[in-house]
Motif scaffolding. Structure first.
Motif, PDB file in Angstrom:
ATOM      1  N   ILE A 245     -21.021   7.878  23.530  1.00 22.49           N
ATOM      2  CA  ILE A 245     -19.867   6.897  23.342  1.00 22.49           C
ATOM      3  C   ILE A 245     -19.593   5.616  24.494  1.00 22.49           C
ATOM      4  O   ILE A 245     -18.976   6.507  25.396  1.00 22.49           O
ATOM      5  N   THR A 246     -19.297   4.942  24.687  1.00 22.30           N
ATOM      6  CA  THR A 246     -18.832   3.602  25.350  1.00 22.30           C
ATOM      7  C   THR A 246     -18.413   2.902  24.854  1.00 22.30           C
ATOM      8  O   THR A 246     -18.254   2.386  23.714  1.00 22.30           O
ATOM      9  N   MET A 247     -16.864   3.452  24.509  1.00 19.84           N
ATOM     10  CA  MET A 247     -15.684   2.590  24.036  1.00 19.84           C
ATOM     11  C   MET A 247     -15.239   1.459  23.847  1.00 19.84           C
ATOM     12  O   MET A 247     -16.431   0.794  24.545  1.00 19.84           O
ATOM     13  N   ARG A 248     -15.738   0.581  23.199  1.00 19.07           N
ATOM     14  CA  ARG A 248     -16.049  -0.395  23.111  1.00 19.07           C
ATOM     15  C   ARG A 248     -17.105  -1.559  22.934  1.00 19.07           C
ATOM     16  O   ARG A 248     -16.915  -2.432  23.028  1.00 19.07           O
ATOM     17  N   GLN A 249     -17.715  -0.791  22.832  1.00 20.94           N
ATOM     18  CA  GLN A 249     -19.112  -1.044  23.468  1.00 20.94           C
ATOM     19  C   GLN A 249     -20.410  -0.670  22.222  1.00 20.94           C
ATOM     20  O   GLN A 249     -20.783  -1.381  21.133  1.00 20.94           O
ATOM     21  N   ILE A 251     -22.325   3.053  20.893  1.00 21.49           N
ATOM     22  CA  ILE A 251     -23.058   4.741  20.361  1.00 21.49           C
ATOM     23  C   ILE A 251     -24.139   4.949  20.677  1.00 21.49           C
ATOM     24  O   ILE A 251     -25.181   4.582  20.184  1.00 21.49           O
ATOM     25  N   GLU A 267     -24.179  -0.901  17.815  1.00 21.51           N
ATOM     26  CA  GLU A 267     -23.060  -1.695  18.899  1.00 21.51           C
ATOM     27  C   GLU A 267     -22.617  -2.877  17.395  1.00 21.51           C
ATOM     28  O   GLU A 267     -23.267  -2.764  16.548  1.00 21.51           O
ATOM     29  N   ASP A 271     -13.770  -2.628  14.933  1.00 18.46           N
ATOM     30  CA  ASP A 271     -12.481  -2.783  15.676  1.00 18.46           C
ATOM     31  C   ASP A 271     -12.346  -1.336  15.014  1.00 18.46           C
ATOM     32  O   ASP A 271     -11.125  -0.593  16.605  1.00 18.46           O
ATOM     33  N   TRP A 274     -13.178   2.192  17.179  1.00 15.02           N
ATOM     34  CA  TRP A 274     -12.528   2.313  18.277  1.00 15.02           C
ATOM     35  C   TRP A 274     -10.536   3.038  18.601  1.00 15.02           C
ATOM     36  O   TRP A 274     -10.507   3.934  19.429  1.00 15.02           O
ATOM     37  N   LEU A 277     -11.327   6.724  17.430  1.00 15.45           N
ATOM     38  CA  LEU A 277     -11.782   7.641  18.403  1.00 15.45           C
ATOM     39  C   LEU A 277     -11.518   7.581  19.607  1.00 15.45           C
ATOM     40  O   LEU A 277     -11.479   8.701  19.924  1.00 15.45           O
ATOM     41  N   GLU A 278     -10.598   6.395  20.078  1.00 13.58           N
ATOM     42  CA  GLU A 278     -10.055   6.895  21.042  1.00 13.58           C
ATOM     43  C   GLU A 278      -9.172   7.930  21.341  1.00 13.58           C
ATOM     44  O   GLU A 278      -8.468   8.163  22.232  1.00 13.58           O
ATOM     45  N   TYR A 382      -5.923   2.018  10.033  1.00  5.17           N
ATOM     46  CA  TYR A 382      -5.847   1.916  12.001  1.00  5.17           C
ATOM     47  C   TYR A 382      -4.968   3.052  11.462  1.00  5.17           C
ATOM     48  O   TYR A 382      -4.161   3.689  10.255  1.00  5.17           O
TER      49      TYR A 382
END
Length: 389
Positions: A245-249, A251, A267, A271, A274, A277-278, A382
């Motif tokens: 996982i590349t956050m904000r980019q 999977i 991709e 929003d 993320w 996931l964060e 959210y």
């Protein structure tokens, strides 16, 4: 009768000799090794059987066969016919279906061309097939019998289609390994598959699911977000590694982890995915499938979105029985697709995220399931206290 004599001539480069007299003419052959001499003698054994007595020893059936061949052979010699047969004839192995399936599964494990879970699934399919045809010779099973067997399965049409694919793959292997002459399983007739109306979670149910679990089980919230806000299949979710996982980019799903064995990178994800996931602990990634299913089941139950078999038979305080499918089958992935199509109004974008080959399925089954207003609310779910910029 010609008599063949063996001799050893010391000092010669090819010391092993055979000689015989045929029609008054003396013939002789020399060989470097004794094995070569014996091979020649075995292949030309007719030399010492050219007598009337030997011919009289041939039975009537053989004489009849020779007469028939003589009438049709034309200019082709008996030797040419024999050599052609010996070169092209292959002894066919005759196996029962049980033995053939056993060899097929052993080969799948040995070559490691399929994942262990797929091999287990194929074994279950073949075990059911063997219950009906196991003692039958493989070559005697007909196409019509296979079709009737498939039609007798008490499964949904989609499941029957999957079972047919496994049966066809097995028969492909049988044909490739010369256990059968023709693959009778190709194009087996199937019942028509009609996809019914898909079931999704409402915006209120989705929010209730996250609110009931975000403090108690933040791990499962992150994994559920992969299904609800990224459209990942339930079976693929527990296989996601945190490092993929590349956050904000985007999977990345390596080829060995995908259903189609193809590398997949998604991709342009919403929003709120993320955001969930964060805050998801790294310990949530790498669960086994069983653990993921149990934790998801607990999360649904906390939100009042799971009804089990016992509850179906038990009325509530108002005397009403619960509905059978809560949540609907594949609800997470179906919910994402329905709301994303309504939100973006871009079928191609949704198809890329869901790894669909085209947009036909989305247009046919997901268009109009959700409104744009509901979709905007859905993708604004959210974590509590999250600052939306």
């Amino acid at each position: 009768m010609a008599k063949i004599t063996k001799r050893y001539c010391e000092g010669r480069k090819s010391p092993y000799q055979l000689f015989w007299i045929e029609d008054g003419v003396r013939h002789s052959r020399f060989f470097e090794t004794e094995e070569a001499r014996d091979d020649f003698l075995r292949l030309n054994g007719h030399l010492d059987k050219r007598s009337f007595e030997a011919l009289m020893g041939i039975d009537e059936n053989t004489i009849s066969d020779i007469s028939y061949i003589e009438s049709i052979r034309g200019n082709v010699s008996f030797r040419d016919m024999w050599e052609f047969w010996a070169k092209n004839h292959k002894t066919k192995r005759v196996l029962t279906l049980w033995d053939a399936c056993d060899e097929y599964l052993r080969d799948m494990r040995k070559t490691e061309k399929a994942k262990p879970e797929h091999i287990r699934h194929v074994r279950r399919v073949l075990e059911v097939l063997v219950e009906s045809f196991g003692d039958r010779l493989l070559q005697d099973i007909s196409r019509k019998e296979l079709e009737n067997w498939l039609k007798s399965l008490k499964f949904a049409p989609v499941t029957v289609k999957n079972w047919r694919s496994n049966i066809t793959a097995a028969w492909n292997w049988f044909e490739k390994n010369e256990l059968i002459e023709k693959n009778i399983a190709k194009g087996l007739e199937l019942p028509k598959i009609e996809m019914g109306e898909i079931g999704i979670l409402t915006v209120e149910e989705t929010e209730r699911l996250f609110r009931a679990n975000e403090k108690i089980d933040p791990e499962v919230c992150g994994l559920m977000a992969l299904g609800l806000f990224a459209g990942m299949r339930t079976s693929a979710i527990p296989r996601v590694d945190y490092n993929e996982i590349t956050m904000r980019q985007g999977i990345l799903t390596p080829a060995e982890k995908t259903k189609k064995n193809r590398r997949n990178y998604i991709e342009n994800l919403p929003d709120n995915l993320w955001a969930w996931l964060e805050r998801t602990p790294k310990s949530a990634f790498g669960w086994c499938e069983r653990k993921w299913k149990k934790r998801r089941e607990s999360a649904l139950r906390r939100a009042g979105l799971l009804v089990n078999g016992k509850q179906i038979k038990t009325p509530d305080e108002n005397g009403k029985f619960p509905q059978k499918r809560i949540p609907p089958h594949n609800a997470f992935r179906h919910s994402f697709a329905s709301y994303h199509v309504a939100w973006k109004r871009d079928f191609q974008d949704t198809a890329l995220i869901m790894s669909h080959k085209g947009t036909d399925i989305l247009f046919k089954h997901y268009r109009g399931v959700a409104t744009k207003e509901d979709a905007e609310r859905y993708f604004k779910i959210y974590p509590t206290g999250y600052n939306i910029y």
